[in-house]
Design a protein around this motif. Structure first.
Motif, PDB file in Angstrom:
ATOM      1  N   LEU A  89       0.830  -1.210   0.000  1.00  0.00           N
ATOM      2  CA  LEU A  89       0.000   0.000   0.000  1.00  0.00           C
ATOM      3  C   LEU A  89       0.860   1.255   0.000  1.00  0.00           C
ATOM      4  O   LEU A  89       0.636   2.182  -0.792  1.00  0.00           O
ATOM      5  N   LEU A  90       1.863   1.304   0.866  1.00  0.00           N
ATOM      6  CA  LEU A  90       2.703   2.501   0.981  1.00  0.00           C
ATOM      7  C   LEU A  90       3.553   2.721  -0.274  1.00  0.00           C
ATOM      8  O   LEU A  90       3.736   3.855  -0.716  1.00  0.00           O
ATOM      9  N   LEU A  91       4.083   1.621  -0.837  1.00  0.00           N
ATOM     10  CA  LEU A  91       4.931   1.758  -2.020  1.00  0.00           C
ATOM     11  C   LEU A  91       4.130   2.091  -3.270  1.00  0.00           C
ATOM     12  O   LEU A  91       4.693   2.506  -4.286  1.00  0.00           O
ATOM     13  N   THR A  92       2.819   1.922  -3.213  1.00  0.00           N
ATOM     14  CA  THR A  92       1.979   2.169  -4.383  1.00  0.00           C
ATOM     15  C   THR A  92       1.969   3.640  -4.780  1.00  0.00           C
ATOM     16  O   THR A  92       1.981   3.972  -5.968  1.00  0.00           O
ATOM     17  N   PHE A  93       1.976   4.540  -3.785  1.00  0.00           N
ATOM     18  CA  PHE A  93       1.787   5.947  -4.148  1.00  0.00           C
ATOM     19  C   PHE A  93       2.788   6.919  -3.529  1.00  0.00           C
ATOM     20  O   PHE A  93       3.060   7.967  -4.108  1.00  0.00           O
ATOM     21  N   ILE A  94       3.353   6.610  -2.347  1.00  0.00           N
ATOM     22  CA  ILE A  94       4.200   7.597  -1.671  1.00  0.00           C
ATOM     23  C   ILE A  94       5.472   7.926  -2.456  1.00  0.00           C
ATOM     24  O   ILE A  94       5.777   9.111  -2.675  1.00  0.00           O
ATOM     25  N   PRO A  95       6.286   6.944  -2.910  1.00  0.00           N
ATOM     26  CA  PRO A  95       7.495   7.305  -3.673  1.00  0.00           C
ATOM     27  C   PRO A  95       7.184   8.110  -4.927  1.00  0.00           C
ATOM     28  O   PRO A  95       7.869   9.102  -5.225  1.00  0.00           O
ATOM     29  N   VAL A 122      15.053  10.574  -5.642  1.00  0.00           N
ATOM     30  CA  VAL A 122      14.330  10.750  -4.371  1.00  0.00           C
ATOM     31  C   VAL A 122      13.242   9.694  -4.219  1.00  0.00           C
ATOM     32  O   VAL A 122      13.044   9.149  -3.131  1.00  0.00           O
ATOM     33  N   ALA A 123      12.525   9.387  -5.304  1.00  0.00           N
ATOM     34  CA  ALA A 123      11.480   8.361  -5.247  1.00  0.00           C
ATOM     35  C   ALA A 123      12.062   7.013  -4.834  1.00  0.00           C
ATOM     36  O   ALA A 123      11.482   6.294  -4.004  1.00  0.00           O
ATOM     37  N   MET A 124      13.228   6.668  -5.383  1.00  0.00           N
ATOM     38  CA  MET A 124      13.871   5.401  -5.029  1.00  0.00           C
ATOM     39  C   MET A 124      14.326   5.404  -3.575  1.00  0.00           C
ATOM     40  O   MET A 124      14.186   4.403  -2.854  1.00  0.00           O
ATOM     41  N   GLN A 125      14.865   6.536  -3.119  1.00  0.00           N
ATOM     42  CA  GLN A 125      15.299   6.631  -1.723  1.00  0.00           C
ATOM     43  C   GLN A 125      14.122   6.497  -0.770  1.00  0.00           C
ATOM     44  O   GLN A 125      14.218   5.827   0.273  1.00  0.00           O
ATOM     45  N   VAL A 126      12.998   7.121  -1.115  1.00  0.00           N
ATOM     46  CA  VAL A 126      11.800   7.016  -0.269  1.00  0.00           C
ATOM     47  C   VAL A 126      11.316   5.573  -0.202  1.00  0.00           C
ATOM     48  O   VAL A 126      10.936   5.083   0.875  1.00  0.00           O
ATOM     49  N   THR A 131      10.589   0.708   3.070  1.00  0.00           N
ATOM     50  CA  THR A 131      10.796  -0.730   3.238  1.00  0.00           C
ATOM     51  C   THR A 131      11.618  -1.022   4.492  1.00  0.00           C
ATOM     52  O   THR A 131      11.274  -1.916   5.281  1.00  0.00           O
ATOM     53  N   PHE A 132      12.695  -0.263   4.707  1.00  0.00           N
ATOM     54  CA  PHE A 132      13.581  -0.516   5.853  1.00  0.00           C
ATOM     55  C   PHE A 132      12.874  -0.267   7.179  1.00  0.00           C
ATOM     56  O   PHE A 132      12.855  -1.130   8.066  1.00  0.00           O
ATOM     57  N   TRP A 133      12.259   0.902   7.316  1.00  0.00           N
ATOM     58  CA  TRP A 133      11.688   1.259   8.615  1.00  0.00           C
ATOM     59  C   TRP A 133      10.435   0.442   8.926  1.00  0.00           C
ATOM     60  O   TRP A 133      10.211   0.086  10.091  1.00  0.00           O
ATOM     61  N   LEU A 134       9.643   0.134   7.913  1.00  0.00           N
ATOM     62  CA  LEU A 134       8.467  -0.704   8.166  1.00  0.00           C
ATOM     63  C   LEU A 134       8.885  -2.116   8.573  1.00  0.00           C
ATOM     64  O   LEU A 134       8.334  -2.696   9.517  1.00  0.00           O
TER      65      LEU A 134
END
Length: 315
Positions: A89-95, A122-126, A131-134
């Protein structure tokens, strides 16, 4: 049909390897029917029996993992499915959202075509940070055995089973007509646009110098896109090969338009004589940024929508 059993089967089979789907579908449906029949023979209502049987079988994602002999765990199995669902869900739109914002800011600061690189970076870094923090958060929760009150799975959470449909003829006709209209406009605006000079003469919207290469090239891409729509209709459904061709055609049209807009070569310089505000460099940069962002958003939206359709029709 879209019964609870149909939905349960669809939810189970979506993550099972394609070669085994028919076998597992037949086996699982037979088991469900036998279990329901056993309950109805005892006098239970058929609808109630179906709900109780599916509830007893449990989460279809867990059942699919058992069929595929796949472990559902990151550090451990307890929170794997909720971690995976939240991550998707988060990777779908936030980056994509953050990358687009950065690109727009860079364009506004006059970075031009070079604004795309920082946006992508920046999108790749986000995406990596999310992924890391979740993952770290769920690992800590599981390692410290923190009590998390997760809702129990019920049959009401079953998604509606996708209905397989071909490519509608109406959609194909609409797409081809739109492409033909676009080709016609690119050609006719050279001779008949809505902008006139003080003598009433036509002022083309696009730079006439583009006819030396770029406009014919874009028209060729549009013609190829119209042919693609006909081929897609004849195939009858989306495939990943068709998606790849669609992506290449979209890029072949959008990338040149974006580059021409960023390099201030897309619009006719004579327009500045008719509209004084276009004589200002900053105003032209803002207009170019609007064209770039609009083109990029349309292209990305179309590719995402096509990818979703392809996934559904090849599942």
């Amino acid at each position: 049909m879209n019964t609870l059993t149909d939905r349960y089967l669809a939810a189970t089979l979506r993550s099972v390897a394609a070669p085994r789907r028919n076998e597992i579908a037949s086996e699982l449906r037979a088991s469900i029917d036998d279990m329901i029949e056993g309950r109805t023979d005892s006098g239970q209502d058929a609808a109630t029996a179906e709900r109780e049987v599916l509830t007893e079988l449990g989460n279809p994602d867990v059942l699919a993992a058992r069929y595929a002999d796949r472990r559902l765990q990151l550090i451990g199995p307890t929170y794997y499915l909720i971690w995976l669902r939240l991550l998707k869900l988060l990777l779908t739109f936030i980056p994509a959202l953050v990358g687009t914002i950065v690109t727009v800011v860079e364009v506004a600061e006059g970075k031009g075509f070079g604004a795309i690189g920082p946006g992508v970076a920046v999108a790749m870094q986000v995406a990596v940070q999310i992924t890391f923090w979740l993952t770290l958060t769920f690992a800590i929760i599981e390692r410290t055995q923190t009590a998390v009150d997760l809702p129990e799975w019920t049959v009401d959470q079953l998604p509606v089973a996708p209905v397989r449909r071909g490519i509608p003829l109406a959609d194909t006709i609409a797409a081809v007509v739109m492409l033909v209209v676009t080709i016609g406009y690119l050609t006719l605006q050279q001779f008949q646009s809505w902008v006139r000079d003080t003598n009433g003469e036509n002022i083309p919207i696009l730079d006439p110098a583009l006819w030396s290469f770029w406009l014919p090239a874009l028209i060729v891409v549009l013609v190829a896109s119209a042919i693609f729509e006909v081929v897609k209709y004849r195939v009858g459904r989306w495939t990943w090969t068709l998606f790849g061709v669609k992506a290449l055609l979209n890029l072949a049209f959008s990338v040149p338009v974006i580059w021409l807009a960023l390099s201030d070569r897309l619009l006719n310089p004579t327009l500045a004589e008719r509209f004084s505000w276009l004589a200002d460099t900053d105003n032209r940069d803002v207009l170019g940024a609007i064209i770039v962002v609009s083109t990029a958003v349309i292209m990305i939206w179309d590719l995402v929508d096509t990818a979703i359709k392809t996934r559904r029709q090849t599942a």
